[in-house]
Design a protein around this motif. Structure first.
Motif, PDB file in Angstrom:
ATOM      1  N   GLU A  59       4.900  -2.920  -6.673  1.00  0.00           N
ATOM      2  CA  GLU A  59       4.549  -3.712  -5.498  1.00  0.00           C
ATOM      3  C   GLU A  59       5.332  -5.023  -5.486  1.00  0.00           C
ATOM      4  O   GLU A  59       5.937  -5.415  -6.487  1.00  0.00           O
TER       5      GLU A  59
ATOM      6  N   ARG B  39       2.439   1.562  -3.455  1.00  0.00           N
ATOM      7  CA  ARG B  39       1.426   1.954  -4.437  1.00  0.00           C
ATOM      8  C   ARG B  39       1.139   3.449  -4.354  1.00  0.00           C
ATOM      9  O   ARG B  39       1.011   4.123  -5.384  1.00  0.00           O
ATOM     10  N   ARG B  40       1.057   3.980  -3.151  1.00  0.00           N
ATOM     11  CA  ARG B  40       0.777   5.413  -2.982  1.00  0.00           C
ATOM     12  C   ARG B  40       1.917   6.283  -3.500  1.00  0.00           C
ATOM     13  O   ARG B  40       1.718   7.472  -3.770  1.00  0.00           O
ATOM     14  N   ARG B  41       3.081   5.693  -3.649  1.00  0.00           N
ATOM     15  CA  ARG B  41       4.244   6.439  -4.142  1.00  0.00           C
ATOM     16  C   ARG B  41       4.556   6.108  -5.600  1.00  0.00           C
ATOM     17  O   ARG B  41       5.582   6.539  -6.126  1.00  0.00           O
TER      18      ARG B  41
ATOM     19  N   THR C 146       8.577   7.490   6.949  1.00  0.00           N
ATOM     20  CA  THR C 146       8.128   6.275   6.268  1.00  0.00           C
ATOM     21  C   THR C 146       7.842   5.154   7.261  1.00  0.00           C
ATOM     22  O   THR C 146       6.810   4.475   7.179  1.00  0.00           O
TER      23      THR C 146
ATOM     24  N   GLU D  88       4.646   5.628   9.219  1.00  0.00           N
ATOM     25  CA  GLU D  88       3.474   5.290   8.416  1.00  0.00           C
ATOM     26  C   GLU D  88       3.194   3.793   8.505  1.00  0.00           C
ATOM     27  O   GLU D  88       2.041   3.360   8.666  1.00  0.00           O
TER      28      GLU D  88
ATOM     29  N   GLY E 182       0.827  -1.205   0.000  1.00  0.00           N
ATOM     30  CA  GLY E 182       0.000   0.000   0.000  1.00  0.00           C
ATOM     31  C   GLY E 182       0.859   1.252   0.000  1.00  0.00           C
ATOM     32  O   GLY E 182       0.554   2.238  -0.702  1.00  0.00           O
ATOM     33  N   MET E 183       1.918   1.239   0.770  1.00  0.00           N
ATOM     34  CA  MET E 183       2.834   2.381   0.816  1.00  0.00           C
ATOM     35  C   MET E 183       3.544   2.570  -0.515  1.00  0.00           C
ATOM     36  O   MET E 183       3.710   3.698  -0.994  1.00  0.00           O
TER      37      MET E 183
END
Length: 224
Positions: free
Chosen positions: A39, A33-35, A72, A75, A30-31
């Motif tokens: 994956e 993907r947001r960047r 990071t 998060e 998820g982290m």
């Protein structure tokens, strides 16, 4: 068969008793993907995962020059603790701990988790009655996992040769070496079988196999 040698079993928590490796991989993806970063498969996560974790973050593509590691990692931590209690224990964990305690082993957890979080999670899964002590990281002292384990051995006065650490990563082997104790590793956590075998430690397919070996030691040691 060998005679009984261990008195204390130090259990790693994450990935060894708690099945959270897939959950961790999901959070990381998820982290990423947001960047806009690629994956990872679960197998890639296990192959690349390492300690210190900053090395892992760099390997999977995070730009820690643009985004501080502290940001990071926080998060990840926030996402982890918001959902970790939905993870399951490793199959047969509760029965295994009951059997080992009944056989006379002293059971503790040695974890890099914060003490408060560790205590909360172990209570959540109803395992607290199995353990003599939970050795997590206290931010007041912050000696790390190795230091925490050394402190306990020194305070308890036990012979390190009577202590076994059971974990799921190469790091657990390194921690045990620095503590001067033996280590067994279990597949199915945060590191794959081939990485575990590279340590030269005994490697088991699951915690039930660990239980069987330890109970066999008791039977041999007592002559039954």
């Amino acid at each position: 068969m060998r005679p009984l040698s261990y008195e204390v079993i130090l259990w790693d928590w994450n990935g060894t008793l708690l099945s959270d490796s897939e959950f961790c991989s999901t959070i990381i993806n998820g982290m990423l993907r947001r960047r806009g970063l690629p994956e990872l498969s679960l197998e890639e996560h296990a192959r690349l995962f390492d300690f210190p974790v900053i090395v892992y973050y760099e390997r999977v593509g995070f730009d820690l020059e643009k985004e501080p590691f502290e940001v990071t990692s926080q998060e990840f931590i926030d996402a982890y603790y918001s959902g970790v209690e939905a993870c399951s224990l490793k199959a047969g964990a509760a029965d295994m701990l009951t059997g080992l305690k009944s056989a006379g082993y002293r059971l503790l957890i040695l974890s890099a988790s914060h003490q408060d979080h560790l205590e909360s999670q172990v209570r959540h899964y109803g395992l607290d009655m199995h353990f003599e002590e939970l050795l997590g990281i206290d931010t007041v002292h912050a000696p790390g996992k190795t230091g925490r384990g050394r402190e306990w051995i020194e305070e308890s006065g036990i012979d390190p040769a009577r202590v076994l650490l059971v974990g799921d990563t190469v790091h657990d082997s390194e921690v045990a070496e620095k503590m001067g104790i033996d280590c067994w590793l279990v597949e199915g956590g945060h590191h794959p079988m081939d990485r575990l075998q590279e340590t030269g430690r005994r490697v088991f397919q699951n915690i039930k196999a660990v239980q069987s070996d330890l109970l066999d030691s008791v039977r041999v040691g007592t002559g039954t």
